[in-house]
Scaffold this motif. Structure first.
Motif, short mmCIF file in Angstrom:
data_model
loop_
_atom_site.label_atom_id
_atom_site.label_comp_id
_atom_site.label_asym_id
_atom_site.label_seq_id
_atom_site.Cartn_x
_atom_site.Cartn_y
_atom_site.Cartn_z
N PHE A 519 0.87 -0.73 -0.11
CA PHE A 519 -0.36 -0.13 -0.42
C PHE A 519 0.40 1.18 -0.09
CE2 PHE A 519 -1.82 3.76 2.47
CZ PHE A 519 -3.70 3.60 0.99
N ASP A 520 1.93 1.24 1.15
CA ASP A 520 2.72 2.64 0.95
C ASP A 520 3.12 2.87 -0.22
OD1 ASP A 520 2.47 2.85 3.44
OD2 ASP A 520 4.43 1.21 4.04
N ARG A 559 11.82 1.88 12.08
CA ARG A 559 11.86 0.51 13.06
C ARG A 559 12.70 -0.28 13.49
NH1 ARG A 559 10.94 -4.87 10.52
NH2 ARG A 559 10.06 -6.09 11.86
N LYS A 560 12.19 -1.00 14.97
CA LYS A 560 13.58 -1.42 15.64
C LYS A 560 15.50 -0.15 15.44
CE LYS A 560 12.80 -6.31 13.49
NZ LYS A 560 13.34 -6.79 13.86
N GLY A 561 14.47 0.74 15.96
CA GLY A 561 16.10 1.85 15.89
C GLY A 561 16.48 1.82 14.84
N MET A 605 10.48 5.42 5.59
CA MET A 605 8.91 5.45 6.90
C MET A 605 7.84 4.58 6.39
SD MET A 605 9.61 9.02 6.79
CE MET A 605 7.69 9.92 7.81
N SER A 606 6.00 4.70 6.29
CA SER A 606 5.48 4.53 5.61
C SER A 606 4.75 5.24 6.16
CB SER A 606 4.44 3.31 7.02
OG SER A 606 5.07 1.92 6.62
N LYS A 635 7.30 1.20 11.27
CA LYS A 635 8.15 1.88 10.56
C LYS A 635 7.49 3.14 11.02
CE LYS A 635 9.15 -0.46 6.60
NZ LYS A 635 9.61 -0.22 5.51
N ALA A 636 8.18 4.21 10.96
CA ALA A 636 7.36 5.77 11.38
C ALA A 636 7.44 6.65 10.71
CB ALA A 636 8.72 6.79 11.48
#
Length: 688
Positions: A519-520, A559-561, A605-606, A635-636
């Motif tokens: 979708f992103d 995500r995950k830093g 990102m998303s 994800k941010a």
């Protein structure tokens, strides 16, 4: 010798007597004695009286040898009283704490006053406040009282000598207190009122039907007992009826609003109002269909009856689905700008999709026969706005703001109070009470209010008050903790006859991440193509303005830093000293964020996710709240649940709670709803 003797005639009032006596004990004027007389109650009223008498030596209790009635019981209490003044209080009514003090203060201004009374507030049988106050004149004489009895028995403070000379008539079929006041005012020129709701009158369920015919007949007999001739009596009855209709109509309406405030009626009201709106939308399309489209030379065929049903049902269903996504049916507590945008998006998308459907069926060229569907969209939009105004006004009339009591612990509730003030159409903070007051006192206060708001407090106290509110059918709000959010999203597991909760902390599943990524990509490619001219124009403008870089970046977490550089169009001068011309507009309109779709295409990102925090700031937040790292399970995002619902005034802890709620309750439908809501948020003024 006490200054005031308070007489309470008690008959089958075990349920209320403790609260009534409590209101006497809470008086700011303390020079009194309390006489409670049991009129041979059939419940445990006398046992309750004995318990109350043990609490204060000023409380004296008596028991009638037989059932004597309210008038005779009050007269006996007057005869037993030792005070200079007599105050009456029924066993199910209450006094405001300053009732006696404010009445005695009248004597400082009018030393000759010997007969005083007050205004009244009203509560339901269960203690709920009715938003109605009976106001009274500054003073009243016998002539005025004949036209309207404004003196409630439980509000009276009168010299004992007057009640000894004019006791309440002990006969059936009359209003004995009204008859006594008329007799007293035949000797005393004025009764003086304190126009404040110092009496809290309880409307018992048994009296709500109002047996008004019987009451009117009793009033007629009271006039006769007072020696009023027939013709003046008729005139007084007309005045009594007129004032009674006004009083009880207002009281009934306020009580009806309170009854309708129950959640089940509220949901039914909103359902019916929204159903009517959808029917009108569908009706407008039906008109356009039958007058402009349902012709062989337009649509290519003629539909039968079930074809019409299917087409109109599809149109109505599409309105419901799109309206829910854009919150078009949540018109009550939204800002009106949100309402406008919700209906604008709904009307535009539904009718554009419908036109596309009809164009495919009729094989039209683009723009052919588009006029009627534009008219339908315009009608639906205008009607929706007008109907929303009607719904909001009717709703505000039937459902006033919730009267809220706030229970708080040691932490400051300033931010919550401020937010409730902003939400004044939904909540009215009428009382606050600290946990230090004790559970028993707080429980009594809860019964007087419609809604309870629990602030930060120990889990044990919160659990107690939630259960108490649930048992007494009180609306209860409580601030969520991180543990609450985790519990909401936990999975229920059954082990034999036991139920346990399973908590996971693995973020999204593989399938969810795959669908979200697809979708992103599709959404970002679409936006980049659609806004390609805008990208080019903004980039050229920034470059030509001062020759500086087009983009700026900042190091953020995802995500995950993982670290990444988030891109934005530059809105400040290249030397960092102030805005470029138009830079403030780019930031306010969020056009400066368009390059973030490049981050989305790269996988940094998303479209939807937690706000991307800068690396150095995130480290500082984690020192204060170690749980802040929980947000890095996904994800941010360019937009997110916290951005849409918390907007610009959100605290870091509340941001964490909202982000965690999003992660734990993720669904593709939630992403679509957040994107739709973002379209409205972008056009709203920023909340300070």
């Amino acid at each position: 010798m006490p200054k005031i003797s308070i007489v309470i005639p008690a008959y089958n009032c075990e349920k209320y007597l403790k609260e009534a006596v409590g209101s006497v004990l809470a008086q700011t004027w303390q020079d009194w004695e309390l006489l409670i007389l049991d009129d041979c109650s059939k419940d445990a009223t006398f046992s309750e009286m004995q318990k109350l008498a043990e609490k204060d030596e000023r409380i004296r209790i008596f028991q009638n040898p037989c059932n004597m009635g309210a008038a005779a019981t009050r007269n006996r209490g007057v005869a037993l009283a030792a005070g200079e003044w007599i105050a009456f209080l029924d066993g199910d009514d209450l006094w405001a704490p300053e009732k006696l003090e404010k009445q005695m203060a009248v004597l400082e201004r009018i030393p000759d006053a010997g007969f005083l009374f007050t205004g009244s507030a009203f509560i339901e049988d269960d203690g709920m406040t009715i938003a109605y106050v009976l106001h009274i004149p500054e003073k009243v004489n016998r002539k005025k009282l004949l036209g309207q009895n404004v003196i409630s028995c439980s509000s009276v403070l009168i010299r004992r000598e007057y009640m000894m000379e004019f006791p309440m008539p002990e006969q059936d079929g009359i209003h004995e207190d009204f008859a006594a006041w008329l007799s007293v005012l035949s000797k005393v020129p004025w009764a003086y009122g304190v126009d404040e709701p110092l009496l809290i009158y309880r409307r018992a369920f048994a009296s709500k039907s109002g047996k008004k015919q019987k009451s009117a007949l009793m009033n007629w007999q009271t006039y006769a007992q007072a020696g009023i001739p027939v013709m003046p009596r008729l005139c007084h009855m007309i005045s009594y009826t007129f004032h009674g209709l006004i009083k009880y109509s207002l009281l009934w309406w306020r009580s009806y609003r309170l009854m309708m405030g129950k959640e089940r009626f509220k949901r039914l009201f909103l359902f019916l109002m929204n159903a009517l709106m959808v029917l009108m939308w569908t009706g407008a399309f039906a008109y356009a269909w039958f007058h402009f489209y349902n012709f062989r030379n337009v649509i290519g065929r003629r539909y039968a009856f079930w074809g019409y049903v299917a087409l109109l049902t599809l149109y109505g269903t599409l309105n419901i689905l799109v309206g829910k996504v854009f919150s078009a049916f949540r018109v009550i507590h939204q800002q009106f700008l949100e309402v406008i945008l919700s209906h604008a998006y709904t009307s535009l998308i539904v009718n554009a999709a419908t036109y596309l459907e009809l164009a495919l069926i009729g094989r039209w060229t683009f723009g052919q026969y588009i006029g009627p569907i534009i008219a339908v969209a315009a009608f639906n939009f205008v009607f929706a706005l007008l109907w929303s105004v009607v719904i909001r006004r009717v709703y505000a009339s039937i459902y006033p703001p919730h009267e809220v009591i706030l229970i708080y612990g040691e932490k400051s509730m300033h931010s919550l109070e401020k937010e409730m003030e902003r939400q004044y159409k939904r909540y009215s903070l009428s009382a606050q009470i600290s946990l230090k007051e004790g559970r028993e006192k707080i429980a009594r206060e809860i019964l007087k209010h419609e809604t309870v708001m629990l602030g930060d407090m120990p889990a044990e106290d919160r659990e107690f008050f939630i259960k108490y509110c649930f048992a007494h059918q009180k609306r209860c709000y409580c601030q969520t903790s991180l543990a609450d959010i985790m519990l909401m999203s936990s999975e229920k597991i059954y082990l034999s006859d036991m139920t346990i909760q399973l908590f996971r902390n693995c973020g999204l599943t593989v399938e969810q991440r795959l669908m979200k990524r697809m979708f992103d990509l599709l959404f970002s490619v679409g936006v980049c193509i659609l806004f390609a001219p805008v990208y080019v124009l903004i980039a050229l403008y920034i470059r030509l303005y001062d020759g500086g870089p087009i983009l700026v970046s900042r190091e953020c977490l995802t995500r995950k830093g993982k670290h990444f550089y988030q891109y934005k169009f530059r809105t400040h001068r290249k030397d960092g000293d102030g805005w470029i011309r138009g830079g403030h507009f780019l930031e306010a309109s969020h056009l400066d964020e368009l390059p973030q779709f490049i981050n989305i295409l790269r996988g940094d990102m998303s479209v939807v996710g937690p706000y991307p925090e800068m690396v150095n700031q995130a480290e500082e937040y984690e020192k204060i709240n170690p749980e802040f790292a929980y947000r890095l399970m996904v994800k941010a995002g360019l937009t997110g649940y916290a951005k849409v619902h918390g907007k610009y005034s959100i605290s870091r802890m509340n941001q964490l709670k909202m982000d965690l709620y999003y992660i734990q309750n993720y669904s593709f439908g939630m992403d679509l709803n957040i994107i739709a809501a973002t379209a409205k948020v972008l056009l709203e003024p920023q909340r300070k």
